[in-house]
Motif scaffolding. Structure first.
Motif, PDB file in Angstrom:
ATOM      1  N   ARG A 109       0.831  -1.205   0.000  1.00  0.00           N
ATOM      2  CA  ARG A 109       0.000   0.000   0.000  1.00  0.00           C
ATOM      3  C   ARG A 109       0.869   1.259   0.000  1.00  0.00           C
ATOM      4  O   ARG A 109       0.521   2.265  -0.629  1.00  0.00           O
ATOM      5  N   GLU A 110       2.001   1.197   0.692  1.00  0.00           N
ATOM      6  CA  GLU A 110       2.919   2.341   0.718  1.00  0.00           C
ATOM      7  C   GLU A 110       3.466   2.623  -0.675  1.00  0.00           C
ATOM      8  O   GLU A 110       3.557   3.779  -1.104  1.00  0.00           O
ATOM      9  N   VAL A 111       3.832   1.568  -1.403  1.00  0.00           N
ATOM     10  CA  VAL A 111       4.358   1.735  -2.763  1.00  0.00           C
ATOM     11  C   VAL A 111       3.303   2.354  -3.677  1.00  0.00           C
ATOM     12  O   VAL A 111       3.575   3.303  -4.437  1.00  0.00           O
ATOM     13  N   LEU A 112       2.073   1.840  -3.616  1.00  0.00           N
ATOM     14  CA  LEU A 112       1.008   2.337  -4.489  1.00  0.00           C
ATOM     15  C   LEU A 112       0.652   3.778  -4.149  1.00  0.00           C
ATOM     16  O   LEU A 112       0.339   4.579  -5.040  1.00  0.00           O
ATOM     17  N   GLU A 119      12.534   0.196  -1.876  1.00  0.00           N
ATOM     18  CA  GLU A 119      13.464  -0.903  -1.617  1.00  0.00           C
ATOM     19  C   GLU A 119      13.388  -1.295  -0.149  1.00  0.00           C
ATOM     20  O   GLU A 119      13.481  -0.442   0.737  1.00  0.00           O
ATOM     21  N   ILE A 120      13.218  -2.593   0.113  1.00  0.00           N
ATOM     22  CA  ILE A 120      13.152  -3.134   1.475  1.00  0.00           C
ATOM     23  C   ILE A 120      14.404  -3.978   1.674  1.00  0.00           C
ATOM     24  O   ILE A 120      14.522  -5.069   1.102  1.00  0.00           O
ATOM     25  N   PRO A 141       5.067   0.433  -8.631  1.00  0.00           N
ATOM     26  CA  PRO A 141       3.741   0.359  -9.261  1.00  0.00           C
ATOM     27  C   PRO A 141       3.841   0.374 -10.790  1.00  0.00           C
ATOM     28  O   PRO A 141       4.764   0.975 -11.357  1.00  0.00           O
ATOM     29  N   LEU A 142       2.881  -0.268 -11.454  1.00  0.00           N
ATOM     30  CA  LEU A 142       2.771  -0.264 -12.915  1.00  0.00           C
ATOM     31  C   LEU A 142       1.510   0.522 -13.277  1.00  0.00           C
ATOM     32  O   LEU A 142       0.410   0.196 -12.792  1.00  0.00           O
ATOM     33  N   PHE A 143       1.645   1.531 -14.138  1.00  0.00           N
ATOM     34  CA  PHE A 143       0.540   2.454 -14.446  1.00  0.00           C
ATOM     35  C   PHE A 143      -0.069   2.149 -15.810  1.00  0.00           C
ATOM     36  O   PHE A 143       0.604   1.636 -16.721  1.00  0.00           O
ATOM     37  N   ASP A 144      -1.360   2.514 -15.973  1.00  0.00           N
ATOM     38  CA  ASP A 144      -2.008   2.405 -17.286  1.00  0.00           C
ATOM     39  C   ASP A 144      -1.803   3.710 -18.048  1.00  0.00           C
ATOM     40  O   ASP A 144      -1.077   4.605 -17.588  1.00  0.00           O
ATOM     41  N   ASN A 145      -2.451   3.828 -19.219  1.00  0.00           N
ATOM     42  CA  ASN A 145      -2.264   5.013 -20.067  1.00  0.00           C
ATOM     43  C   ASN A 145      -2.775   6.286 -19.418  1.00  0.00           C
ATOM     44  O   ASN A 145      -2.383   7.392 -19.797  1.00  0.00           O
ATOM     45  N   GLU A 146      -3.668   6.136 -18.449  1.00  0.00           N
ATOM     46  CA  GLU A 146      -4.229   7.308 -17.782  1.00  0.00           C
ATOM     47  C   GLU A 146      -3.449   7.679 -16.523  1.00  0.00           C
ATOM     48  O   GLU A 146      -3.837   8.581 -15.776  1.00  0.00           O
ATOM     49  N   GLY A 147      -2.349   6.959 -16.262  1.00  0.00           N
ATOM     50  CA  GLY A 147      -1.530   7.279 -15.104  1.00  0.00           C
ATOM     51  C   GLY A 147      -2.029   6.684 -13.806  1.00  0.00           C
ATOM     52  O   GLY A 147      -1.581   7.091 -12.722  1.00  0.00           O
TER      53      GLY A 147
END
Length: 547
Positions: A109-112, A119-120, A141-147
């Motif tokens: 959740r922290e990453v998102l 990095e842990i 995180p991996l984003f879609d075209n809308e960010g």
């Protein structure tokens, strides 16, 4: 606005145009291109999957909403022990203990929320087999075209073995540092103790049996002996102590120390021995192995304040390469095994991994030095063995000591012989010692038993004194390391004058220090300080009488 009939007319016109191309023309013009694109797509997907599967680290992808696994590589399957089918669609709480799952989810959740790489350095994960592995993890995180974050990508490197090696290296460095300290003070400390113990024993021999000062003097001698033992202990766990290894049956060593252990542990602790039926042939310094068992028994006693069971068990174990790789220590071979098990309070994992550190103790201030387990570790290492410990809080602790089995011809150690009083003599002895207090003590001891003593305060002085008294001197008693000229150099010069003169070296330095300086001839006689006056007299007489 166009009506429905107009639209129908246009559709008919379009159908006629398409029909004009013909089915054959469509298939010829567009189908091969579409087929090739699909084939290229399949090859690209297989290529990327092959790359990810062969990355030597766990790679996983979770959806950003429920944090369920949607992708997992082969390394992840092998690390965790689950198949891909068992992992996909699951979240961390379905697979791991609650504490671990909560930690993983919190970091996800922290990453998102951050929208950036995290990095842990270290996190612990429990595998299907129940083993804990230490991972270094990177999450992004991996984003879609809308960010918008749609997925979370994780890459985890198993650093368990590296951490174990780092801990072993750190332990070795600590031992080396303490060893350097112990070796540095041993020489001066042993000289001081030799003077205290020497004069104390001389006074004891002069006092009558009914002297009111006898008990006080004995306390002084005992205190100096304990100080000498402390020096030996410091040198032992740093593996710089001189050993006296002999062939022995490990079962006999355990039997011999059992009676002493019964007095140490107290009446509320039951002592049980389970000895192997066969002889356990080893080459050990029995006194040091007994010290190991005493230290472990003392540790077990303190862990059982309300009583319990202490079990000593012996056996044989064949250590193979897989054992060495799994545990990170030891060498393949056949070992005699001593297990020391108590039913005490046990230890948590943080305590267990530090148990052999010098000066580490969980006891109250004043109740423990933190040297007991370090001494155990040092003695076992000095015997080319290894020791491990298993413990669970509230259940108890087991120490296992592995000593290499002696594959050669077994020769049992000799029986103890009653010590005879030393004999004196009238020969002349050259004593070369740079410490004036020790030199005066040795002079008094030897002259007290009839010997004539010629004193020298360094190696160069010893050569000059021998040259002046070559016809009368029958033995040289010389410290190895002295100013101006060391013992080896001085003896080399003396042998040019008389090649047959006998020599007995003494030293308060550790044996490895002596060897590193190359100041001792191979096969030379050596006694280590502090040496008791009677022992010195016996050794002197032995050399003088030797043909």
């Amino acid at each position: 606005m166009k009506n429905r009939s107009d639209a129908s007319d246009q559709l008919v016109v379009l159908q006629k145009k398409l029909a004009g191309f013909g089915e054959y023309s469509l298939r010829k013009t567009y189908y091969p291109e579409l087929q090739q694109s699909l084939e290229d797509l399949r090859e690209s997907e297989a290529f990327l999957k092959n790359i990810v599967d062969n990355i030597p680290a766990m790679v996983f992808v979770k959806d950003a909403v429920e944090l369920r696994y949607v992708a997992f590589n082969k390394a992840g399957e092998e690390l965790l022990g689950y198949s891909r089918e068992e992992l996909l669609g699951k979240n961390d709480r379905d697979l791991f203990p609650e504490v671990q799952a909560a930690f993983f989810t919190g970091k996800d959740r922290e990453v998102l929320a951050r929208g950036d790489l995290l990095e842990i350095p270290e996190e612990t994960i429990k595998t299907r087999s129940g083993d804990d592995r230490i991972l270094r993890v990177r999450k992004i995180p991996l984003f879609d075209n809308e960010g918008k974050a749609r997925y979370l990508l994780g890459i985890a490197e198993d650093i368990t073995d590296r951490k174990r090696l780092e801990e072993q290296l750190l332990q070795s460095q600590k031992m080396e540092a303490i060893g350097q300290l112990a070796g540095g003070v041993a020489h001066d400390f042993n000289n001081i103790l030799m003077v205290i113990m020497g004069y104390g024993n001389m006074l004891k021999m002069d006092l009558g049996p009914d002297s009111p000062h006898k008990e006080k003097l004995e306390q002084i001698i005992k205190a100096s002996e304990r100080a000498a033992q402390l020096t030996r202990s410091l040198l032992t766990f740093s593996r710089k102590q001189v050993m006296n290894p002999q062939s022995a049956n490990l079962n006999d060593v355990v039997k011999q120390v059992r009676h002493f252990l019964e007095r140490i542990i107290g009446e509320d602790i039951q002592l049980k021995s389970v000895l192997a039926p066969e002889e356990l042939k080893v080459v050990v310094d029995s006194g040091q192995i007994e010290q190991v068992l005493v230290n472990l028994a003392t540790n077990a006693r303190d862990a059982m304040p309300k009583g319990g069971m202490l079990t000593l068990e012996t056996g044989v174990m064949d250590v193979d390469e897989s054992f060495v790789q799994a545990n990170g220590y030891g060498k393949p071979g056949r070992y005699a095994l001593i297990s020391v098990t108590d039913t005490g309070t046990g230890m948590d994992e943080k305590t267990r991994i530090r148990i052999f550190e010098p000066f580490f103790t969980t006891k109250e201030v004043g109740r423990g030095t933190g040297l007991g387990m370090a001494i155990v570790y040092g003695i076992v290492k000095q015997h080319h063995g290894f020791v491990n410990v298993y413990s669970e809080p509230g259940i108890g602790t087991t120490f296992r000591i592995y000593i290499p089995v002696n594959s050669g011809e077994f020769v049992a150690g000799g029986e103890s012989v009653t010590t005879k009083p030393p004999e004196g003599g009238s020969e002349s002895i050259l004593v070369a010692e740079d410490d004036a207090s020790v030199r005066n003590l040795v002079l008094e001891v030897l002259t007290g038993y009839g010997y004539t003593v010629i004193s020298a305060e360094n190696g160069l002085d010893a050569v000059d004194k021998f040259r002046a008294n070559r016809d009368s001197i029958r033995l040289i008693l010389m410290d190895i390391i002295m100013p101006r000229m060391n013992g080896k150099e001085a003896y080399r010069e003396i042998r040019r004058i008389d090649a047959d003169v006998k020599i007995l070296y003494t030293s308060g330095y550790t044996l490895d220090t002596i060897q590193s300086r190359d100041v001792l001839d191979e096969g030379a006689e050596l006694v280590m300080k502090p040496i008791q006056p009677l022992e010195l007299l016996r050794k002197v007489r032995e050399l003088l009488d030797r043909q």
